[in-house]
Write a protein that holds these residues in place. Structure first.
Motif, short mmCIF file in Angstrom:
data_model
loop_
_atom_site.label_atom_id
_atom_site.label_comp_id
_atom_site.label_asym_id
_atom_site.label_seq_id
_atom_site.Cartn_x
_atom_site.Cartn_y
_atom_site.Cartn_z
N SER A 161 1.12 -0.79 -0.35
CA SER A 161 0.04 -0.04 -0.03
C SER A 161 1.18 0.92 0.09
O SER A 161 0.74 1.73 -0.58
CB SER A 161 -0.68 0.12 1.57
OG SER A 161 -2.02 1.14 1.36
N ASP A 162 1.64 1.35 0.50
CA ASP A 162 2.81 2.63 0.95
C ASP A 162 3.27 2.56 -0.25
O ASP A 162 4.02 3.79 -0.82
CB ASP A 162 3.78 2.48 2.08
CG ASP A 162 2.66 2.31 2.96
OD1 ASP A 162 1.90 2.92 3.48
OD2 ASP A 162 3.39 1.64 4.03
N LEU A 163 3.76 1.40 -0.92
CA LEU A 163 4.50 1.55 -2.49
C LEU A 163 4.17 1.84 -3.18
O LEU A 163 4.53 3.33 -4.68
CB LEU A 163 5.27 0.45 -2.60
CG LEU A 163 6.65 -0.01 -1.19
CD1 LEU A 163 6.90 -1.87 -1.66
CD2 LEU A 163 7.77 0.43 -2.11
N ALA A 164 2.26 1.51 -3.38
CA ALA A 164 1.83 1.95 -4.37
C ALA A 164 1.45 3.35 -4.14
O ALA A 164 1.33 4.08 -5.21
CB ALA A 164 0.19 1.44 -4.07
N ASP A 165 1.22 3.85 -2.92
CA ASP A 165 1.72 5.67 -2.79
C ASP A 165 2.64 6.63 -3.18
O ASP A 165 2.46 7.76 -4.11
CB ASP A 165 1.64 5.98 -1.27
CG ASP A 165 0.16 5.82 -0.69
OD1 ASP A 165 -0.66 5.79 -1.63
OD2 ASP A 165 0.15 5.41 -0.12
N VAL A 166 3.73 6.03 -3.27
CA VAL A 166 5.37 6.45 -4.07
C VAL A 166 5.62 6.03 -5.71
O VAL A 166 6.47 6.64 -5.71
CB VAL A 166 5.87 5.98 -2.63
CG1 VAL A 166 6.09 6.56 -1.52
CG2 VAL A 166 6.96 4.57 -2.81
N THR A 167 5.01 5.34 -5.98
CA THR A 167 4.59 4.95 -7.73
C THR A 167 3.61 5.47 -8.33
O THR A 167 3.72 5.33 -9.40
CB THR A 167 4.96 3.90 -7.55
OG1 THR A 167 4.05 2.31 -6.73
CG2 THR A 167 6.38 3.05 -6.83
N PRO A 216 2.30 3.38 -13.58
CA PRO A 216 1.30 3.01 -13.70
C PRO A 216 1.03 1.29 -13.41
O PRO A 216 0.61 1.10 -12.88
CB PRO A 216 0.65 3.18 -14.69
CG PRO A 216 1.44 4.81 -15.26
CD PRO A 216 2.97 4.80 -14.73
N GLY A 217 2.19 1.10 -14.06
CA GLY A 217 2.22 -0.68 -14.08
C GLY A 217 2.37 -1.17 -12.14
O GLY A 217 1.81 -1.71 -11.53
N ALA A 218 3.83 -0.38 -11.90
CA ALA A 218 4.40 -0.63 -10.18
C ALA A 218 2.74 -0.02 -9.55
O ALA A 218 2.41 -0.76 -8.76
CB ALA A 218 5.90 0.06 -9.75
N ARG A 219 2.19 0.76 -9.64
CA ARG A 219 1.30 1.20 -8.87
C ARG A 219 0.38 0.18 -8.41
O ARG A 219 0.13 -0.07 -7.53
CB ARG A 219 0.93 2.23 -9.23
CG ARG A 219 -0.46 3.26 -8.86
CD ARG A 219 -0.70 4.52 -8.48
NE ARG A 219 -1.60 5.03 -7.48
CZ ARG A 219 -2.66 5.08 -7.02
NH1 ARG A 219 -3.36 4.40 -8.59
NH2 ARG A 219 -3.84 5.54 -6.31
N LEU A 253 -4.26 -2.84 -13.05
CA LEU A 253 -4.27 -3.79 -13.13
C LEU A 253 -4.03 -4.00 -15.52
O LEU A 253 -3.26 -4.04 -15.85
CB LEU A 253 -4.03 -5.32 -12.83
CG LEU A 253 -3.40 -5.55 -11.31
CD1 LEU A 253 -4.27 -6.74 -10.63
CD2 LEU A 253 -1.97 -5.48 -11.17
N GLU A 254 -5.43 -3.95 -15.56
CA GLU A 254 -5.62 -3.96 -16.62
C GLU A 254 -5.47 -2.97 -17.33
O GLU A 254 -4.73 -3.01 -18.87
CB GLU A 254 -7.24 -4.28 -17.31
CG GLU A 254 -7.81 -4.68 -18.47
CD GLU A 254 -8.56 -4.46 -19.02
OE1 GLU A 254 -9.02 -5.01 -19.82
OE2 GLU A 254 -9.85 -4.18 -17.98
#
Length: 898
Positions: free
Chosen positions: A327-333, A337-340, A358-359
């Motif tokens: 969750s925290d990594l999604a916020d900083v990436t 778009p792919g990594a998030r 994801l799609e």
């Protein structure tokens, strides 16, 4: 034991060769470095076995952790192995090494005693000392071994050591040459994984290959987990528990940061990890993890020291801790778009939101098909709506096929079928599954798979064109006339718009089942696409159509563009079916070095994709090229391994390639009888071709084998059948081959007419080997009929062509005939420069002035290919072998450069 070791050692031929050369070239030393599980110990075992097989004495030693602080313990174990050899020389061993006595305290005395024993042992035979895990030896032992090496005085002593890491350990002599074991390349990793019992397929196989990162031990252990039914996504190999124990002893803050690092993609930046974890960036937080050997810090990035270390870090994290890290990594990436999307999906976000993310990320990942396929699958699994799940599985199935993983595509097609009854989606699944079965060498099963979808799909659609292209490809590889007839019937009902991809696929399908001259409209379309298109699918489909039409040079241009674009986008699935056509076109047009490179790449792709049919096809073409270059025995050895790897009755195209290569190998080895038998097997008893495209194109080689083995009468029905198949307007290439064969088979009365008809073809130079063979056979016929003067310029052309192609055996034979024709020193110029056309004369003058083909082309506003054709025709007319002979035959003309 040697066989067992060698079977485990995949992808290390170069490294093993270097170690063997060190063992054979004593005195010498080598330090083998590498991560845990890279094969250091196996290499040292093989080094010891190689030394023993060469009648060298071997002393082997492995470092022990508990002996690290006990001086000379390792040395004592090593020298005990040499005492018997030392005693055999009459030497009395130093008291320090008697079994019942302790080691002395004086290091100088120990080193002196060690030198005495090794000196005595090496006086009897060369000695190879093999020390595994040298970083675990006590320092005094390592110092003593280095002392012995420096003072042994040229005795035949070789020392091979190994240690963990990529840098020489502080305890080991820094002057010893090193060899670092890099991770295995992907094809070698695939070979190793596939060689294990219960080897995985599809997604599990891809997952293991990606997670192992080329580490042999990790490949083996993950493969073993899969073989016994464990989930390779969550299970932890036993050896990873060593890292797990190390992680468990780390400070809490360091363990938390390791969780973020393990959850991140690739080699995350320290700053990104700190920002996600909400802490300040401090290198001190990573010090304990570095000291424990779990990670290393490289240029502000966190790098796990071993794939098992990353797996252990993932396993050590709590479920809640891992969700929070994602969750925290999604916020900083947010800028990726792919990594998030990936992090959101693993953070336990809303299923629908995660699936949509994801799609969307997969749709954007045009150059990362592996990640895109995984993302589509993950999105489909999180889709509660049936239509969304169907759509995402359809995309995943298509992406896996484009990626070039037939096993995975087949798995996903089965999932898609179980997910929906939508007719279009089922047709996509059938297309993917049929293509995968074909690449796995099951042609009749593949055609049975695609046939129902062909019957139910609307004729005016891109999907129908795609299905027809797959069906035509299967029909080509199966060689079954019923398959071709079924595709032909369907093609009559297909209507496509000009310039559409569906139209290009139909052009390909028609050419595949009924090869011959291209219709004018199709040729214009292909030439236009060659100038303007960037689509790999379009370029490769039209390139294959051009190859079927014997437009070999046009095919090469299309293939080169299509392959380059597909490789850039990682779309290997686009060209799995095109490799043999591409390599064949390169061989036929004389681009043999380019063919070598494509063969190597084809072998790599076939191994990674586990595409059985492609592996045999590429091996057969490699054998064919080896035979053309003059090594028939090596070509035969290559073919020995492939005769039974696929069902040849189910794959007539593959069988044809193997037979053609076997025939060429037998001809090169001077066995025309065997060559005839192999090449005659390309045709049925009545002479009908067993494969509609490949068999007729071997008629020239069959005629040569029949002529040399005295079987001309038996080959006559085959030639008649080939003439019928070629029709009233054969391609230029088939015209050349048929005239050459007729000159040898139809008899002396018409031989000269057929030879001259073959060589008079204006573009026959486009197939330099076929033309050169016809030229040489005509020169032999002329010499047989006491016309050596006429034979000389032909033989000179043959020598030049074979030499340029690097067909050494054929060049040698042509030179021998040239000498027999009265040219003692080789080719001589016999032609008249005035007989050349004005354009040929100008090209010849510019070439004689030193201009290259492209420079001549620019000056004369021609293509380099046209310049090359003019030069080859000029050499033949003038009776010279190349540019070096031009100055001797060109009269002076002050306006030459104008």
């Amino acid at each position: 034991m040697a066989t067992a070791c060698a079977s485990r050692l995949v992808g290390r031929d170069r490294e093993l060769g270097r170690i063997k050369s060190i063992v054979d070239g004593s005195p010498a030393s080598l330090l083998v470095l590498g991560d845990i599980g890279t094969g250091r110990s196996t290499l040292l075992e093989l080094a010891a076995e190689h030394a023993a097989a060469g009648n060298r004495a071997v002393a082997a030693l492995r470092g022990r952790p508990l002996e690290h602080d006990r001086p000379f313990t390792a040395l004592h174990r090593l020298l005990r192995q040499l005492l018997s050899d030392a005693r055999a020389t009459g030497m009395k061993p130093p008291w320090a090494f008697e079994p019942t006595l302790d080691l002395p305290d004086d290091p100088a005395l120990v080193r002196s005693a060690a030198l005495s024993i090794v000196d005595a042992a090496t006086s009897r035979s060369p000695l190879v000392v093999v020390i595994d895990d040298a970083h675990r030896l006590d320092q005094p032992s390592l110092d003593a071994i280095a002392f012995v090496q420096r003072h042994i005085g040229g005795r035949p002593l070789t020392v091979v050591l190994s240690a963990v890491g990529e840098a020489t350990p502080p305890a080991v002599d820094a002057t010893i040459p090193t060899m670092v074991l890099e991770p295995l390349p992907l094809d070698a990793s695939a070979r190793l994984l596939d060689s294990r019992p219960g080897a995985p397929t599809g997604l599990a196989r891809r997952h293991i290959l990606v997670r192992a990162q080329g580490n042999p031990l990790t490949l083996v252990e993950l493969g073993a987990l899969h073989a016994v039914g464990h989930d390779v996504y969550t299970s932890l190999p036993d050896r990873a528990r060593l890292f797990l124990d190390e992680i468990g002893r780390l400070p809490e803050q360091t363990r938390a940061l390791l969780t973020y690092a393990a959850a991140a993609h690739g080699r995350p930046r320290l700053a990104v990890i700190a920002r996600a974890a909400g802490v300040k960036l401090r290198l001190a937080d990573w010090a304990a993890a570095e000291q424990s050997g779990v990670v290393t810090i490289v240029a502000e990035h966190v790098v796990f020291t071993h794939p098992l270390a990353r797996m252990a870090a993932l396993h050590a994290a709590t479920e809640e801790g891992m969700r929070r890290a994602h969750s925290d990594l999604a916020d900083v990436t947010a800028d990726d778009p792919g990594a998030r999307a990936w992090h959101l999906a693993h953070a336990g976000a809303d299923r629908a939101e995660a699936a949509a993310e994801l799609e969307a990320a997969a749709d954007l990942a045009t150059g990362e098909l592996l990640e895109a396929t995984c993302a589509y699958v993950a999105a489909a699994r999180r889709s509660d709506d049936p239509d969304e799940r169907r759509r995402r599985y359809t995309k995943a199935t298509t992406a896996a096929g484009r990626l070039g993983d037939p096993g995975w595509a087949r798995e996903l097609a089965a999932v898609l079928r179980a997910t929906t009854d939508d007719r279009e989606s089922l047709a996509v699944a059938a297309c993917a599954c049929a293509r995968a079965l074909s690449q796995l060498s099951h042609q009749h099963a593949a055609f049975a798979e695609v046939s129902p979808a062909l019957a139910e799909t609307p004729p005016r659609s891109l999907l129908m064109a795609s299905l027809l292209a797959v069906a035509a490809s299967i029909a080509f590889h199966s060689g079954d006339p019923a398959h071709r007839a079924a595709v032909s019937r369907l093609l009559h009902n297909v209507r496509t718009g000009p310039g559409h991809l569906s139209g290009d696929l139909v052009i390909y399908a028609r050419a595949a089942i009924a090869p011959g001259r291209l219709p004018a409209e199709s040729r214009r379309r292909i030439e236009y696409a060659c100038r303007t298109s960037t689509s790999p699918t379009q370029l490769l489909a039209l390139g294959t159509a051009a190859w079927h039409a014997d437009e070999s040079e046009l095919a090469v241009e299309l293939f080169q563009q299509g392959f380059a674009n597909a490789r850039t986008r990682e779309q290997r699935g686009e060209f799995l079916d095109c490799f043999p056509a591409m390599i064949s076109a390169l061989i036929d047009t004389g681009r043999w070095r380019e063919a070598d490179a494509m063969i190597r790449y084809g072998q790599h792709v076939a191994t990674v994709a586990r595409a059985d049919r492609l592996h045999v096809e590429v091996t057969a073409l490699r054998a064919l090229l080896t035979a053309y270059r003059g090594d028939g025995d090596a070509a035969t050895a290559l073919l020995d391994d492939v005769w039974h790897q696929v069902d040849l009755d189910d794959n007539r195209s593959v069988h044809a390639l193997v037979l053609i290569a076997a025939g060429a190998a037998a001809l090169t080895s001077g066995n025309p009888e065997n060559a005839y038998l192999h090449l005659r097997a390309l045709f049925d008893a009545d002479g009908s071709p067993r494969h509609h495209f490949l068999s007729p194109r071997a008629i020239g080689q069959l005629a040569i084998a029949a002529w040399r083995s005295g079987r001309v009468d038996r080959a006559a029905p085959v030639l008649a059948a080939v003439r019928t198949c070629a029709g009233p307007r054969p391609t230029v290439r088939m015209t050349l081959l048929i005239h050459h064969a007729a000159a040898l088979i139809d008899g002396d009365r018409t031989a000269e007419k057929h030879f001259r008809a073959a060589l008079r073809l204006p573009v026959s130079q486009r197939w330099p080997l076929s033309r050169a063979l016809a030229v040489m056979d005509m020169s032999e016929w002329l010499r047989k009929h006491h016309r050596p003067v006429e034979a000389r310029p032909l033989l000179a052309e043959a020598v030049e062509s074979f030499t340029r192609l690097e067909a050494s055996a054929l060049a040698f034979r042509a030179r021998a005939h040239l000498r027999a024709a009265g040219v003692a020193g080789g080719p001589v110029a016999t032609g008249d420069f005035s007989a050349l056309t004005r354009q040929q004369q100008r090209v010849a003058r510019l070439a004689a002035d030193g201009l290259r083909n492209r420079e001549i082309a620019d000056r004369m506003h021609l293509s380099p290919r046209t310049v090359a054709q003019h030069l080859y025709a000029t050499y033949a007319k003038l009776g010279i072998t190349g540019r070096s002979g031009l100055r001797d035959v060109i009269p002076f003309d002050g306006a030459a450069g104008e």
